[in-house]
Design an enzyme around this catalytic site. Structure first.
Site, mmCIF file in Angstrom:
data_model
loop_
_atom_site.group_PDB
_atom_site.id
_atom_site.type_symbol
_atom_site.label_atom_id
_atom_site.label_comp_id
_atom_site.label_asym_id
_atom_site.label_seq_id
_atom_site.Cartn_x
_atom_site.Cartn_y
_atom_site.Cartn_z
ATOM 1 N N HIS A 92 0.826 -1.217 0.000
ATOM 2 C CA HIS A 92 0.000 0.000 0.000
ATOM 3 C C HIS A 92 0.853 1.256 0.000
ATOM 4 O O HIS A 92 2.081 1.213 0.204
ATOM 5 C CB HIS A 92 -0.948 0.002 1.201
ATOM 6 N N CYS A 100 3.119 -5.012 6.680
ATOM 7 C CA CYS A 100 2.710 -4.558 5.352
ATOM 8 C C CYS A 100 3.898 -3.974 4.594
ATOM 9 O O CYS A 100 4.885 -3.538 5.190
ATOM 10 C CB CYS A 100 1.594 -3.525 5.454
#
Length: 238
Positions: free
Chosen positions: A184, A200
């Site tokens: 992301h 992440c």
């Protein structure tokens, strides 16, 4: 019989009475205000003193404030973390994503020995992981709902945050398999090249938007373990 003297006396009395009545009518009550003979004029209010003439001032427009940009990546990136096409030898098919965790690079395989290389932020100590996943979902300006594991560690986090420039998931997100991990964007581009996340893979908003345009749902993603730091991965030829 008509008496002339009596008639004269009576006429004088009537005339005197008429004069008296007229006088009383004009005189009115003893305390009445005198009758105004001319129209009443209200005096004008005093005029304010004239203000001094101000010197000429050129027109100055109100400073324009631009709307917040979707690109929050104003931080100057080190050259090695800037998006670039590099030589990269791999047997993986074009379109594969390879995440070099120890060197904080993400490679998008182009084929013919080349790949697009991006600088990334990865999991901090104790939060790195490895394996093979696939992109199962894509989202633009995604909402953020921290998973229960993260809430347990950081109870001050919001339970839900709408997508936007202030959202920590940034401009785009690609969800990996059935895990809680994503590739992301970020609203903290200064963290690129560092081990800071909860697992992440983060990219600048500009870079994640570029990668997002190349990737389809089903894209293979290979995450290399932290122990496989290889010099040849970090020294790809430009």
């Amino acid at each position: 019989m008509f008496n002339l003297d009596t008639f004269k006396t009576y006429s004088r009395a009537v005339a005197f009475g008429a004069v008296a009545v007229t006088a009383i009518a004009f005189a009115g009550p003893a305390k009445a205000a005198p009758v105004q003979l001319f129209p009443f004029f209200q005096p004008l209010p005093p005029m304010a003193a004239p203000q001094p003439i101000q010197p000429f001032q050129p027109y100055q427009a109100t400073p324009y404030q631009a709307a917040p940009s979707e690109d929050q990546d104003a931080v100057e990136m080190p050259a090695r973390f800037r998006r670039q096409t590099v030589s990269y030898a791999t047997r993986e098919a074009p379109g594969t994503i390879i995440i070099d965790t120890p060197n904080t690079y993400l490679y998008y395989v182009l084929g013919n020995g080349q790949a697009v290389r991006y600088g990334i932020g990865v999991g901090r100590d104790g939060f790195t992981w490895s394996g093979i996943q696939s992109v199962t979902k894509k989202a633009e300006w995604p909402d953020w709902t921290p998973p229960p594991e993260m809430i347990a560690r950081q109870p001050y986090l919001p339970r839900h945050m709408a997508g936007g420039p202030g959202n920590p998931l940034g401009a785009r997100a690609m969800y990996l398999g059935g895990t809680i991990y994503r590739i992301h964007g970020t609203n903290a581009p200064e963290t690129i090249g560092k081990h800071v996340s909860s697992g992440c893979i983060r990219m600048t908003n500009d870079d994640v938007t570029d990668l997002y345009s190349r990737v389809n749902v089903g894209t293979k993603v290979i995450v290399l373990p932290m122990t496989e730091r290889r010099a040849d991965l970090g020294a790809a030829t430009r």
